[in-house]
Design an enzyme around this catalytic site. Structure first.
Site, short mmCIF file in Angstrom:
data_model
loop_
_atom_site.label_atom_id
_atom_site.label_comp_id
_atom_site.label_asym_id
_atom_site.label_seq_id
_atom_site.Cartn_x
_atom_site.Cartn_y
_atom_site.Cartn_z
N TYR A 48 33.94 6.82 -2.82
CA TYR A 48 33.29 6.10 -1.73
C TYR A 48 33.59 4.60 -1.84
O TYR A 48 34.01 3.96 -0.88
CB TYR A 48 31.77 6.34 -1.79
CG TYR A 48 30.98 5.66 -0.70
CD1 TYR A 48 30.71 6.31 0.50
CD2 TYR A 48 30.50 4.36 -0.87
CE1 TYR A 48 29.99 5.69 1.50
CE2 TYR A 48 29.79 3.73 0.13
CZ TYR A 48 29.52 4.40 1.31
OH TYR A 48 28.82 3.78 2.31
N GLU A 125 4.03 16.12 15.55
CA GLU A 125 4.90 15.35 14.66
C GLU A 125 4.08 14.56 13.65
O GLU A 125 2.93 14.21 13.93
CB GLU A 125 5.73 14.32 15.47
CG GLU A 125 6.74 14.98 16.37
CD GLU A 125 7.33 14.01 17.40
OE1 GLU A 125 7.14 12.78 17.26
OE2 GLU A 125 7.95 14.49 18.33
N LYS A 127 2.89 11.26 11.93
CA LYS A 127 2.84 9.87 12.37
C LYS A 127 3.16 8.99 11.16
O LYS A 127 2.30 8.70 10.33
CB LYS A 127 1.47 9.53 12.95
CG LYS A 127 1.41 8.16 13.60
CD LYS A 127 0.13 7.99 14.39
CE LYS A 127 0.10 6.71 15.18
NZ LYS A 127 0.31 5.50 14.42
N ASP A 129 3.89 5.88 8.97
CA ASP A 129 3.28 4.56 9.05
C ASP A 129 4.36 3.49 8.85
O ASP A 129 4.61 3.03 7.75
CB ASP A 129 2.23 4.46 7.95
CG ASP A 129 1.16 3.47 8.31
OD1 ASP A 129 1.20 2.94 9.44
OD2 ASP A 129 0.28 3.22 7.47
N TYR A 240 12.44 9.79 17.16
CA TYR A 240 11.57 10.74 17.87
C TYR A 240 11.63 10.60 19.39
O TYR A 240 10.73 11.08 20.08
CB TYR A 240 10.12 10.63 17.37
CG TYR A 240 9.54 9.22 17.30
CD1 TYR A 240 9.37 8.46 18.44
CD2 TYR A 240 9.16 8.68 16.07
CE1 TYR A 240 8.83 7.19 18.37
CE2 TYR A 240 8.62 7.40 16.00
CZ TYR A 240 8.46 6.67 17.16
OH TYR A 240 7.92 5.41 17.09
N LYS A 328 -5.78 10.57 13.78
CA LYS A 328 -5.70 9.72 12.58
C LYS A 328 -6.48 10.33 11.43
O LYS A 328 -7.64 10.73 11.60
CB LYS A 328 -6.30 8.34 12.90
CG LYS A 328 -5.59 7.61 14.03
CD LYS A 328 -4.38 6.88 13.53
CE LYS A 328 -4.77 5.55 13.03
NZ LYS A 328 -3.82 4.50 13.21
N CYS A 422 -11.13 -18.02 -21.17
CA CYS A 422 -9.90 -17.24 -21.05
C CYS A 422 -9.96 -16.06 -22.02
O CYS A 422 -10.38 -16.22 -23.17
CB CYS A 422 -8.70 -18.13 -21.36
SG CYS A 422 -7.13 -17.26 -21.21
N CYS A 424 -7.74 -14.76 -23.67
CA CYS A 424 -6.74 -14.83 -24.75
C CYS A 424 -7.42 -15.35 -26.03
O CYS A 424 -8.54 -15.84 -25.97
CB CYS A 424 -5.58 -15.74 -24.35
SG CYS A 424 -5.92 -17.49 -24.61
N CYS A 441 -7.00 -20.66 -16.16
CA CYS A 441 -6.92 -21.19 -17.53
C CYS A 441 -5.87 -22.29 -17.50
O CYS A 441 -4.74 -22.05 -17.11
CB CYS A 441 -6.50 -20.09 -18.50
SG CYS A 441 -5.99 -20.74 -20.10
N CYS A 446 -1.73 -21.26 -23.67
CA CYS A 446 -2.38 -19.95 -23.55
C CYS A 446 -1.33 -18.84 -23.73
O CYS A 446 -0.39 -18.73 -22.95
CB CYS A 446 -3.05 -19.82 -22.18
SG CYS A 446 -3.48 -18.12 -21.75
#
Ligand code: IVH
Length: 697
Positions: A48, A125, A127, A129, A240, A328, A422, A424, A441, A446
């Site tokens: 290809y 069919e 639907k 999204d 469709y 739906k 924080c 950490c 932070c 950090c």
């Protein structure tokens, strides 16, 4: 030997080359169809690629052989200034939504009444999204792709749509027996969930905005003005609707779907013609439980009256047909226990709360964590540790916590207080920005932030350091050989130490060090992006690099200088200023500069002047859509050419946009070569030679 070597330059080989190009287009387009639609490859990747390269070089050598249905057009071309607005021939309607069996039965009653009780099969069919698109084929070739827009007028996004490999650029099988001058196909462009998640993850690592769901990502992708970017994203399409403006396509929707499939369009294998509304209900119920098995999201089922004459009798109300509805589905939901709330620290220091859940299966995947976004999100939902929370997966793929079950709240459910330090080991006090929901932070050392920053810096779209991913970074931070970005360029000093670590051998260490060394050649805009300045994504980094050219110039820029740039708003400008006012960041930049990173836009990326058009006079006419007049003139002048206002014998080329009038006529009379705007764009791109237009009037 290349197959063209047998032809001498002067021999009448043109038609043979033309034939070869046509054969190559046909072969590659069939291979695309076999791979992307039938999932049955007919050749190896190697074969290809060889055919593709052959066609590419043939078209480069002979631009006149480049056809709009060439698969080379799928990789995207010149960026556009804006999309052209195009009116739909027939409005693109929307559907009325229904949510219950009862409403479907009522729809059937209205249809029965409207058709005087005659039988009326339906087509059911999925639907999908995604984003609706109208495709116009002229003489069998995809000529225009237009978004739905407001239903009447949409954006022409043809170059973006051509990147969808499944879509035929030319119809190879015509089932009608006579040429189809004009034909419209409509369908839904969408992205599979896995591709969406992978892309979002890449964007997250790169510090870019992630998308909430595949539909938004699809819509965002289709809005890109640069089709080369679109080509990088695996969009798909399901068709469709067909109107070929002839008897055969005015009878049955199911037959139109069949014709579409015969012509090589991707259609859904799940569409089903049924005789009775009860079968519609079964179809809806079956897919309600099976939809999780699909690799893409559906938000419902579309039910259409099959007969087109019956559709015409029923007609439309306002913007929706009376012959179709959408059913739906509700979002998929599950309940589970919120065991704990932990924190994540992003590379810019933002601390995000994360829900730790009792693992639960939802839509086929196991969910044990979900983001809680920020403190307000938790407060608004009034979530407490120990609650039984509701997890939903709508069109969004990423599960969301949408509430809790109050009847299951234990008496001792702990009220949640957002941390003020924080998470950490440094436990720095967090900063709450006035008016913003996030806690940040600000400690420059950090370790959690540093890890994320290192990851970002090394990521593919920034410095592209192969082998320096999340796990390796964690390992190096842990043993103390990596504290900051600049340490990456000192890792070679720790070669022996790394060799002594688990999972490292001579080859892997040397590959990593080589990749670090190569990264020094990454252009300035990538370095700038990699630095991880808050709000500076890939696009902004490029804008800054183009505008200022050097780090020094950028560093000197004032807030006003920054906001005067079109794409830069005040929060971006502010964070750039803050970055350069930070001593730690400055020390890091100093060290990176010593390591030899590129802090200047190389000439390769700078606007260059050339003498490509030296001595050539152009006239511009008509409405240009890819460029403004000013831009086209600048492009010509940059290359040493001249633009004049009127056509004369001295005019060497005319560039004609839409609705060109008297200048076009004069040019034709004087036999001055005429370039369409797209031709001119291709000349600028180096894809076509100006000389190839001589003789084209
Ligand atoms: S038919 C009048 N069929 O749903 C016919 N639409 O709510 C309208 N959609 O804009 C379109 N799958 O974006 C149709 N199989 C399907 C569909 C579908 C998804 C979308 C489409 C449309 C919206 C209408």
């Amino acid at each position: 030997m290349n197959q063209f070597d047998i032809f001498s330059e002067d021999s009448p080989q043109f038609s043979l080359k033309e034939k070869r190009a046509a054969d190559l287009r046909m072969l590659i387009n069939s291979a695309d169809h076999a791979y992307y639609v039938d999932a049955h490859p007919i050749m190896s990747d190697r074969e290809y690629d060889a055919l593709f390269k052959e066609l590419e070089s043939l078209e480069l050598e002979h631009p006149e052989l480049l056809m709009p249905d060439s698969p080379t057009q799928r990789v995207g071309g010149m960026p556009l200034k804006e999309f052209k607005q195009v009116a739909h021939k027939k409005p693109m309607l929307s559907l009325s939504n229904t949510y219950s069996e009862q409403e479907v039965l009522e729809f059937d009653e209205r249809v029965t009444e409207g058709l005087d009780n005659s039988t009326h099969p339906y087509v059911c069919e999925l639907k999908v999204d995604g984003v609706a698109i109208s495709l116009i084929y002229r003489n069998g070739i995809l000529d225009q792709a237009i978004t739905r827009g407001d239903g009447e007028i949409g954006d022409e996004i043809t170059a973006n749509i051509k990147t969808i490999k499944e879509l035929p650029l030319k119809i190879h099988h015509n089932p009608f027996g006579s040429p189809i001058e004009e034909m419209e196909v409509r369908g839904e462009v969408y992205m599979e969930d896995a591709a969406f998640l992978a892309l979002n993850e890449q964007r997250e690592v790169a510090g870019e905005k992630t998308f909430a769901n595949p539909r938004n990502l699809t819509a965002g992708t289709l809005k890109q003005l640069h089709s080369k970017e679109v080509a990088k994203r695996p969009l798909k399409i399901v068709c469709y609707y067909l109107d070929a403006n002839r008897e055969e396509t005015m009878m049955s929707h199911a037959n139109n779907l069949f014709l579409l499939q015969k012509m090589g369009f991707p259609t859904s294998v799940h569409s089903k013609k049924v005789e009775h509304v009860q079968e519609v209900i079964s179809f809806i119920k079956d897919w309600e439980s099976n939809r999780e098995t699909l690799p893409f999201g559906i938000d419902g089922i579309v039910v259409k009256v099959d007969s087109l004459p019956q559709q015409r009798i029923l007609g439309n109300i306002a913007r929706a047909p009376k012959w179709a509805i959408a059913f739906k589905y509700e979002a998929l939901k599950a309940e589970t226990i919120l065991k704990d709330i932990t924190y994540q620290v992003g590379r810019t220091g933002i601390v995000t709360p994360v829900a730790e859940l009792n693992p639960v299966t939802l839509a086929g995947s196991m969910i044990s964590r979900a983001t809680l976004h920020n403190e307000d999100f938790i407060k608004n939902l009034d979530l407490r540790i120990g609650d039984t929370v509701l997890v939903e997966k709508g069109g969004d793929v990423i599960p969301k916590i949408t509430g809790f079950n109050s009847s299951k709240r234990p008496d001792d459910a702990a009220l949640f207080h957002f941390t003020n330090v924080c998470p950490c080991p440094l436990q720095t006090t967090l900063h709450h920005i006035e008016g913003e929901v996030q806690y940040v932070c600000l400690h420059p050392e950090c370790p959690w932030q540093i890890r994320r920053r290192l990851e970002h810096f090394a990521s593919r779209d920034a410095m592209n350091i192969d082998g320096l991913g999340e796990k390796v970074i964690d390992q190096f931070v842990e043993i103390g050989i990596l504290h900051s970005i600049s340490d990456i360029y000192r890792l070679h000093e720790h070669r022996d130490r790394i060799l002594g670590l688990d999972r490292w051998g001579v080859k892997s260490v040397d590959n990593l060090l080589a990749s670090i060394e190569t990264s020094k050649q990454q252009p300035f805009r990538k370095v700038l992006f990699g630095l991880g300045i808050r709000h500076v994504g890939e696009g902004i980094a490029k804008t800054l690099a183009n505008h200022f050219g050097t780090l020094q110039a950028l560093q000197k820029a004032s807030l006003d200088d920054l906001v005067s740039i079109k794409e830069i708003g005040s929060s971006i400008a502010q964070s750039i200023i803050e970055f350069f006012n930070d001593d730690h960041e400055m020390a890091m930049l100093e060290s990176l500069s010593i390591s030899g990173l590129c802090f200047e836009q190389s000439t390769q990326y700078q606007e260059q002047k050339s003498d490509e058009f030296a001595g050539i006079t152009f006239v511009l006419t008509g409405e240009l859509s890819l460029f403004t007049r000013k831009e086209a003139t600048e492009e010509i002048e940059k290359r040493g050419g001249k633009v004049t206002g009127s056509v004369s014998k001295k005019t060497m080329f005319l560039i004609a946009g839409e609705h060109a009038g008297s200048k076009l006529k004069s040019a034709q009379e004087l036999s001055i070569p005429i370039l369409q705007e797209e031709d001119f764009a291709q000349v600028l791109q180096g894809e076509k030679k100006l000389t190839s237009f001589i003789g084209i009037t």
